[in-house]
Design a protein around this motif. Structure first.
Motif, PDB file in Angstrom:
ATOM      1  N   GLN A 114     -15.255  13.467 -11.235  1.00 37.36           N
ATOM      2  CA  GLN A 114     -15.753  12.449  -9.884  1.00 37.36           C
ATOM      3  C   GLN A 114     -15.310  11.018 -10.981  1.00 37.36           C
TER       4      GLN A 114
ATOM      5  N   LEU B 181     -12.251   0.763  -4.653  1.00 39.47           N
ATOM      6  CA  LEU B 181     -14.461   0.049  -5.492  1.00 39.47           C
ATOM      7  C   LEU B 181     -14.074   2.090  -5.969  1.00 39.47           C
ATOM      8  N   ASP B 182     -15.749   1.469  -6.420  1.00 35.71           N
ATOM      9  CA  ASP B 182     -15.992   2.758  -6.435  1.00 35.71           C
ATOM     10  C   ASP B 182     -16.339   4.144  -5.086  1.00 35.71           C
ATOM     11  N   ILE B 183     -16.764   3.168  -3.900  1.00 31.57           N
ATOM     12  CA  ILE B 183     -16.672   3.858  -2.663  1.00 31.57           C
ATOM     13  C   ILE B 183     -15.826   4.046  -2.473  1.00 31.57           C
ATOM     14  N   SER B 184     -14.562   3.721  -2.536  1.00 33.70           N
ATOM     15  CA  SER B 184     -13.268   4.472  -2.255  1.00 33.70           C
ATOM     16  C   SER B 184     -12.710   5.623  -2.984  1.00 33.70           C
TER      17      SER B 184
ATOM     18  N   ASN C 211     -13.741   8.031  -1.674  1.00 34.79           N
ATOM     19  CA  ASN C 211     -14.018   9.125  -0.716  1.00 34.79           C
ATOM     20  C   ASN C 211     -12.702   9.368  -0.079  1.00 34.79           C
ATOM     21  N   LEU C 212     -11.511   8.415  -0.024  1.00 31.12           N
ATOM     22  CA  LEU C 212     -10.446   8.802   0.549  1.00 31.12           C
ATOM     23  C   LEU C 212      -9.955  10.217  -0.317  1.00 31.12           C
TER      24      LEU C 212
ATOM     25  N   PRO D 127     -11.154  13.782   0.324  1.00 29.11           N
ATOM     26  CA  PRO D 127     -11.799  14.715   0.221  1.00 29.11           C
ATOM     27  C   PRO D 127     -12.680  16.020  -1.465  1.00 29.11           C
ATOM     28  N   LYS D 128     -11.389  15.995  -1.656  1.00 27.39           N
ATOM     29  CA  LYS D 128     -11.441  17.268  -2.734  1.00 27.39           C
ATOM     30  C   LYS D 128     -11.815  16.669  -4.129  1.00 27.39           C
TER      31      LYS D 128
END
Ligand SMILES: C[S@@+](CC[C@H](N)C(=O)[O-])C[C@H]1O[C@@H](n2cnc3c(N)ncnc32)[C@H](O)[C@@H]1O
Lengths: 251, 331
Positions: A63, A76-79, A81-82, A84-85
């Motif tokens: 990750q 961004l860090d949160i991106s 989430n694009l 899922p695996k």
């Protein structure tokens, strides 16, 4: 279209109940020339995955590598989430891009080599890509991710697609009933050789090359017999798991 | 043991509280309870009430009401129950909504891991995320997000803005905040706002926008989505946890419908003395778009929908009783 003697033999060796399956098996050939495939990734995905991939040699299939890639690509860090695996997406990225890139890595001079030699070169070339991209030392992590229940279907799909691609590039475009056998045997050989490669300390992967040659020789001796091959695939699967376990991969 | 006493007292009080109902839980409750109550056949949605859908009317459950009225009606549903909100959640869902919320937060993975300092100073400024929890109610999602950022990602800076249309809910959230480790920090703030108009929030200022069990109450869902898109930074993430109108399995779905329309309003009447609010909540779920339709709405707003290539674009929870939708704002 007529059956080759070899294919005929394999059909006859199949239990009667299964023969119709073999004979009717559609040749769902799927490779990069035949269909204009949609690009495997959307723009944002390629941008993030390709930058993330450059962190795999140092950060592994993790990750963290994905996050660093996202930031390099202006996300961004949160991106992440694009994807899922998660980290498995990085593994898939390598499998897909290297499968699609194989045809550009190798050219065969006309009429010189038989199908068998070409298959051998293609497998070696594909394995070389693991080293060239610098991920070979991390590939056991990738194998561990591929062996997680939720990732197995996608991993096997990729393996079959690679096998099809190699048969196709080797010029074996004959439509016959041994197709499923060929796909299964090559998939098994490729998978086993790749596991071996992750443990190979010899120069230029000489040992891996020999390992591959032994597997191909076994295949040649056994011919295309469906029964034997499936048994053999099962055996190789077991060997693979054992090898991984001995390397401390928990499967 | 000692803590059981105040909780029990709270529950007792609850039975006299008219009004509130958390929607989230009704379904989980229905799905996980053995039939004990008298079942009623599911009422058919009265089609005649959908006549003359001018731009000025909207759905309040199956009722068609003037648009300006809906927000205030929704507010009434969520008012006066604020203080019993969390207890009610537990009571109604038997805890399942917690599992969903935990999964929702874990999959989002909020917070920024500190990077090891570079060999030479200056060290990088600490990085943090700004999260907006819409329809945040009493902060059930917000505090989970902060906990995850803090414990899992060792990020002590990321902050959450909890926003809700209902001041009572926010007041309850403020009270609750006092008992968290975040009360003396500047990591939690509150904003009373309608999700369809977030003008109090700057464009491109938010990393993560969450909305759990809230969006189906919004009058204009597409408007709320556009506001989400506007306030998010490029690369920011929209994430929604919501009930689904239909389960994929038709048999379970039929059973479930009997439960939600038959038993749940009855439970509402027995437990909270308020059948109508419960009825509204059940019906609002029924009116919510299907997963496919909602994923399309997220896509049309301009978001990149994760997993689109595999033909999905959302994640079903508990056989599809609830679903998670995400979208990433492109850079
Ligand atoms: C079922 S609660 C969910 C609370 C919290 N997110 C949770 O999961 O526990 C729904 C919330 O949506 C709020 N709400 C309803 N309509 C809204 C709107 N148009 N804008 C903002 N919030 C709204 C209600 O006040 C209520 O607090």
């Amino acid at each position: 279209m007529s059956l080759t003697p070899m294919a005929l033999r394999s059909v006859l060796r199949t239990p009667t109940g299964l023969r119709p399956l073999l004979l009717q098996a559609p040749r769902a050939l799927y490779h990069s020339y035949e269909h204009a495939q949609p690009p495997p990734y959307r723009e944002a995905e390629s941008a993030i995955l390709s930058s993330a991939f450059t962190y795999v040699p140092t950060h592994g299939f993790t990750q963290e590598a994905l996050t660093l890639g996202a930031k390099d690509a202006g996300y961004l860090d949160i991106s992440t989430n694009l994807f899922p695996k998660g980290a498995f997406e990085l593994v898939k990225y390598h499998l897909t891009t290297q499968r699609l890139g194989l045809k550009d890595r190798i050219q065969f001079p006309d009429g010189q080599m038989g199908v068998g030699r070409k298959v051998r070169s293609l497998v070696l070339e594909r394995l070389r890509a693991n080293a060239d991209t610098g991920v070979i030392n991390r590939w056991q992590e990738a194998l561990a991710l591929m062996s997680l229940a939720e990732n197995i279907p996608a991993s096997l799909r990729e393996l079959s697609a690679l096998s099809d691609e190699i048969w196709f590039l080797s010029g074996d475009i004959s439509v016959d009933t041994s197709w499923y056998t060929k796909r299964a045997s090559l998939s098994a050989i490729y998978a086993a050789t790749e596991v071996y490669q992750t443990t190979d300390k010899s120069t230029d992967f000489k040992d891996t090359e020999q390992f591959l040659d032994r597997r191909l020789e076994e295949l040649r001796v056994m011919g295309g017999a469906v029964g034997n091959t499936l048994e053999w695939v099962g055996f190789q699967g077991g060997a693979l798991v054992n090898l991984l376990r001995s390397k401390g991969v928990r499967i | 043991m000692a803590s059981a006493v105040p909780r029990a007292a709270k529950r007792l009080r609850l039975t006299n509280t008219p009004g509130y109902v958390c929607t989230d839980c009704r379904r989980a409750f229905a799905a996980s309870t053995q039939p004990r109550l008298q079942q009623q056949p599911p009422p058919q949605p009265p089609p005649s009430q959908h006549v003359g859908q001018t731009a000025k009317t909207t759905h309040f459950g199956f009722e068609t009401v003037a648009e300006e009225l809906k927000a205030s009606k929704v507010r009434t549903v969520f008012s006066s129950v604020a203080s019993s909100y969390d207890t009610m959640n537990d009571l109604m869902s038997l805890g399942i909504h917690r599992l969903w919320k935990d999964h929702f937060v874990r999959s989002l993975n909020p917070g920024i891991r500190p990077t090891p300092p570079p060999p030479r100073p200056p060290p990088p400024p600490p990085q943090s995320q700004r999260i907006l929890d819409i329809a945040g109610g009493t902060g059930d999602i917000a505090f989970r997000l902060l906990d995850h950022a803090t414990t899992t990602n060792r990020d002590p800076h990321t902050s959450v803005l909890i926003s809700d249309i209902n001041p009572q809910m926010l007041a309850e959230g403020r009270k609750r905040c006092l008992s968290t480790p975040y009360h003396a920090t500047n990591r939690v703030s509150f904003l009373e706002a309608n999700a369809e108009d977030l003008s109090a929030i700057e464009s491109s200022s938010i990393d993560l926008y969450t909305v759990a069990f809230g969006i189906r109450n919004f009058t204009h869902k597409a408007t709320a989505l556009r506001e989400a898109y506007r306030v998010l930074k490029p690369g920011g993430v929209f994430a929604c946890l919501e009930f689904t109108p239909n389960l994929a399995n038709p048999v379970l779905n039929a059973l479930y419908k009997r439960w939600s329309f038959g038993a749940i309003p009855l439970i509402g009447q027995l437990v909270a003395g308020d059948r109508e609010s419960y009825q509204y909540l059940v019906e609002s779920i029924e009116k919510f778009p299907s997963q496919r339709e909602f994923a399309a709405m997220v896509r049309e707003t301009g978001f990149l929908v994760p997993g689109d290539a595999e033909g999905g674009g959302w994640e079903d929870l508990s056989m599809g009783i609830a679903a998670v939708h995400k979208g990433v704002k492109p850079v």
